[in-house]
Enzyme design. Structure first.
Site, PDB file in Angstrom:
ATOM      1  N   LYS A  13       0.838  -1.212   0.000  1.00 20.94           N
ATOM      2  CA  LYS A  13       0.000   0.000   0.000  1.00 20.94           C
ATOM      3  C   LYS A  13       0.870   1.257   0.000  1.00 20.94           C
ATOM      4  CE  LYS A  13      -2.091  -1.105   3.862  1.00 20.94           C
ATOM      5  NZ  LYS A  13      -1.462  -2.418   4.163  1.00 20.94           N
ATOM      6  N   ARG A  88      -9.710   0.687   8.492  1.00 18.98           N
ATOM      7  CA  ARG A  88      -9.194  -0.646   8.807  1.00 18.98           C
ATOM      8  C   ARG A  88     -10.258  -1.504   9.482  1.00 18.98           C
ATOM      9  NH1 ARG A  88      -3.693   0.208   8.324  1.00 18.98           N
ATOM     10  NH2 ARG A  88      -2.492  -1.205   9.556  1.00 18.98           N
ATOM     11  N   ARG A 123      12.163  -5.096   4.639  1.00 18.55           N
ATOM     12  CA  ARG A 123      11.658  -3.717   4.570  1.00 18.55           C
ATOM     13  C   ARG A 123      12.541  -2.767   5.370  1.00 18.55           C
ATOM     14  NH1 ARG A 123       5.605  -1.889   5.568  1.00 18.55           N
ATOM     15  NH2 ARG A 123       5.811  -3.061   7.495  1.00 18.55           N
ATOM     16  N   ARG A 156      11.249  -1.217  10.995  1.00 16.67           N
ATOM     17  CA  ARG A 156      10.091  -0.979  11.863  1.00 16.67           C
ATOM     18  C   ARG A 156      10.030  -2.026  12.967  1.00 16.67           C
ATOM     19  NH1 ARG A 156       4.788   0.139   8.267  1.00 16.67           N
ATOM     20  NH2 ARG A 156       3.885  -1.205   9.857  1.00 16.67           N
ATOM     21  N   ARG A 167      -0.314  -9.199  12.971  1.00 15.14           N
ATOM     22  CA  ARG A 167      -0.937  -8.171  12.126  1.00 15.14           C
ATOM     23  C   ARG A 167      -1.756  -8.805  11.005  1.00 15.14           C
ATOM     24  NH1 ARG A 167       4.294  -5.221  10.643  1.00 15.14           N
ATOM     25  NH2 ARG A 167       3.027  -4.121   9.099  1.00 15.14           N
TER      26      ARG A 167
HETATM   27  P1  AP5 Z   1       4.743  -1.681   1.942  1.00 17.93           P
HETATM   28  O1  AP5 Z   1       4.493  -0.812   0.763  1.00 17.93           O
HETATM   29  O2  AP5 Z   1       5.480  -1.105   3.108  1.00 17.93           O
HETATM   30  O3  AP5 Z   1       3.385  -2.391   2.409  1.00 17.93           O
HETATM   31  P2  AP5 Z   1       2.153  -1.822   3.185  1.00 17.93           P
HETATM   32  O4  AP5 Z   1       0.957  -2.457   2.566  1.00 17.93           O
HETATM   33  O5  AP5 Z   1       2.199  -0.341   3.277  1.00 17.93           O
HETATM   34  O6  AP5 Z   1       2.434  -2.521   4.581  1.00 17.93           O
HETATM   35  P3  AP5 Z   1       2.391  -1.974   6.050  1.00 17.93           P
HETATM   36  O7  AP5 Z   1       3.151  -2.970   6.917  1.00 17.93           O
HETATM   37  O8  AP5 Z   1       2.824  -0.552   6.117  1.00 17.93           O
HETATM   38  O9  AP5 Z   1       0.914  -2.132   6.366  1.00 17.93           O
HETATM   39  P4  AP5 Z   1       0.256  -2.121   7.666  1.00 17.93           P
HETATM   40  O10 AP5 Z   1      -1.071  -1.999   7.109  1.00 17.93           O
HETATM   41  O11 AP5 Z   1       0.434  -3.206   8.620  1.00 17.93           O
HETATM   42  O12 AP5 Z   1       1.024  -0.954   8.473  1.00 17.93           O
HETATM   43  P5  AP5 Z   1       0.621   0.538   8.776  1.00 17.93           P
HETATM   44  O13 AP5 Z   1       1.836   1.357   8.813  1.00 17.93           O
HETATM   45  O14 AP5 Z   1      -0.531   0.952   7.963  1.00 17.93           O
HETATM   46  O15 AP5 Z   1       5.521  -2.981   1.412  1.00 17.93           O
HETATM   47  C1  AP5 Z   1       6.062  -3.934   2.315  1.00 17.93           C
HETATM   48  C2  AP5 Z   1       7.478  -4.332   1.879  1.00 17.93           C
HETATM   49  O16 AP5 Z   1       7.394  -5.075   0.665  1.00 17.93           O
HETATM   50  C3  AP5 Z   1       8.393  -3.122   1.578  1.00 17.93           C
HETATM   51  O17 AP5 Z   1       9.681  -3.421   1.972  1.00 17.93           O
HETATM   52  C4  AP5 Z   1       8.287  -2.991   0.050  1.00 17.93           C
HETATM   53  O18 AP5 Z   1       9.447  -2.391  -0.503  1.00 17.93           O
HETATM   54  C5  AP5 Z   1       8.124  -4.432  -0.394  1.00 17.93           C
HETATM   55  N1  AP5 Z   1       7.295  -4.565  -1.592  1.00 17.93           N
HETATM   56  C6  AP5 Z   1       6.196  -3.840  -1.931  1.00 17.93           C
HETATM   57  N2  AP5 Z   1       5.698  -4.260  -3.122  1.00 17.93           N
HETATM   58  C7  AP5 Z   1       6.492  -5.283  -3.522  1.00 17.93           C
HETATM   59  C8  AP5 Z   1       6.514  -6.137  -4.677  1.00 17.93           C
HETATM   60  N3  AP5 Z   1       5.595  -6.027  -5.645  1.00 17.93           N
HETATM   61  N4  AP5 Z   1       7.472  -7.085  -4.742  1.00 17.93           N
HETATM   62  C9  AP5 Z   1       8.412  -7.202  -3.755  1.00 17.93           C
HETATM   63  N5  AP5 Z   1       8.470  -6.433  -2.650  1.00 17.93           N
HETATM   64  C10 AP5 Z   1       7.520  -5.479  -2.541  1.00 17.93           C
HETATM   65  O19 AP5 Z   1       0.079   0.335  10.275  1.00 17.93           O
HETATM   66  C11 AP5 Z   1       0.978   0.018  11.319  1.00 17.93           C
HETATM   67  C12 AP5 Z   1       0.209  -0.087  12.612  1.00 17.93           C
HETATM   68  O20 AP5 Z   1      -0.401   1.188  12.898  1.00 17.93           O
HETATM   69  C13 AP5 Z   1      -0.974  -1.081  12.615  1.00 17.93           C
HETATM   70  O21 AP5 Z   1      -0.554  -2.389  12.913  1.00 17.93           O
HETATM   71  C14 AP5 Z   1      -1.871  -0.472  13.674  1.00 17.93           C
HETATM   72  O22 AP5 Z   1      -1.403  -0.763  14.965  1.00 17.93           O
HETATM   73  C15 AP5 Z   1      -1.710   1.021  13.440  1.00 17.93           C
HETATM   74  N6  AP5 Z   1      -2.706   1.544  12.486  1.00 17.93           N
HETATM   75  C16 AP5 Z   1      -2.475   2.110  11.264  1.00 17.93           C
HETATM   76  N7  AP5 Z   1      -3.624   2.490  10.687  1.00 17.93           N
HETATM   77  C17 AP5 Z   1      -4.610   2.151  11.556  1.00 17.93           C
HETATM   78  C18 AP5 Z   1      -6.025   2.258  11.514  1.00 17.93           C
HETATM   79  N8  AP5 Z   1      -6.657   2.792  10.459  1.00 17.93           N
HETATM   80  N9  AP5 Z   1      -6.723   1.808  12.586  1.00 17.93           N
HETATM   81  C19 AP5 Z   1      -6.113   1.273  13.652  1.00 17.93           C
HETATM   82  N10 AP5 Z   1      -4.783   1.127  13.759  1.00 17.93           N
HETATM   83  C20 AP5 Z   1      -4.029   1.561  12.706  1.00 17.93           C
HETATM   84 MG    MG Z   2       2.486   1.023   4.869  1.00 19.62          MG
END
Ligand code: AP5
Ligand code: MG
Length: 210
Positions: A13, A88, A123, A156, A167
């Site tokens: 994402k 979410r 990552r 992270r 997660r």
């Molecule tokens: P990346 O682009 O970082 O993936 P992402 O989908 O953004 O993954 P996140 O881990 O950031 O998602 P998340 O939803 O758990 O975390 P968030 O920060 O939102 O890609 C991942 C890796 O793969 C990278 O290294 C990238 O380079 C690689 N990659 C990408 N595409 C690729 C491809 N095609 N091929 C190979 N490699 C590839 O949330 C973190 C925490 O915050 C949550 O756990 C929660 O506690 C809290 N939080 C955030 N939002 C909310 C909400 N709305 N409500 C409640 N809690 C929330």
């Molecule tokens: Mg992300």
């Protein structure tokens, strides 16, 4: 253009949002980045969020909804935005509806859990601007510093395998039902998120224009 990016943790994402927002010249609103910034600055919301984030749980709806509500009022949101990681939960989606927000497209990036487990160990993130890299699949130019702002990249805390597993479970239980929520509204589009980054971006842009 108002876009929601749905998908499991590690589906790409953030990586794709960084490209789409340049294409449309709209801001990327990542609740994960906003929460991590609040944790770093030890704001009241950040202190509240910490234990949830570090264990892989979701931060309580009311905390995140207030953050998003505040963010969407800023001037740069006037022409649209990409919501990366929000909503979410169904209550978060309902809160967004109650804010009167009309979403154009909900893009679901599909990646299987086993592929995600492999991706997360590589990552690297910029703690200053939030940019995302991968040691193998999307490396920073010098491997150590952010291409955009020069800050040293970090791992992270919630990317440890056990936390990623937690997660993923939270995603399947609480976030995946949003696919049905938006399917019923008629604006859900699914894109396969495995393969070269640029090819996935091209598929996403095509789906957004359709
Ligand atoms: P990346 O682009 O970082 O993936 P992402 O989908 O953004 O993954 P996140 O881990 O950031 O998602 P998340 O939803 O758990 O975390 P968030 O920060 O939102 O890609 C991942 C890796 O793969 C990278 O290294 C990238 O380079 C690689 N990659 C990408 N595409 C690729 C491809 N095609 N091929 C190979 N490699 C590839 O949330 C973190 C925490 O915050 C949550 O756990 C929660 O506690 C809290 N939080 C955030 N939002 C909310 C909400 N709305 N409500 C409640 N809690 C929330
Ligand atoms: Mg992300």
């Amino acid at each position: 253009m108002k876009i929601i990016l749905l998908g499991a943790p590690g589906a790409g994402k953030g990586t794709q949002a960084e490209k789409i927002c340049v294409h449309y010249n709209i801001p990327q609103i990542s609740t994960g980045n906003i929460i991590r910034e609040a944790m770093k600055n030890e704001t009241p919301a950040g202190l509240k969020a910490k234990e949830f984030v570090n264990s892989g749980a979701l931060v309580p709806d009311e905390v995140v909804i207030e953050m998003v509500n505040d963010r969407l009022k800023q001037d740069d949101c006037a022409n649209g935005y990409i919501l990366d990681g929000f909503p979410r939960t169904v209550p978060q989606a309902e809160a967004l509806d109650q804010m009167g927000v009309q979403i154009d497209k909900v893009l679901d990036i599909e990646v299987a859990d086993d592929v995600i487990m492999g991706r997360m160990t590589g990552r690297r993130v910029c703690s200053k601007c939030g940019a995302t890299y991968h040691t193998e699949f999307n490396p920073a130019k010098d491997g150590v510093h952010c291409d955009k702002c020069g800050t040293e990249l970090t791992i992270r805390k919630d990317d440890e395998p056990e936390t990623v597993k937690a997660r993923l479970q939270v995603y399947h239980e609480q976030t995946e039902p949003l696919k049905d929520y938006y399917q019923n509204k008629g604006n859900l589009v699914m894109v396969e998120g495995v393969g070269a980054l640029d090819e996935i971006t091209a598929k996403i842009l095509k789906a957004l224009e359709a």
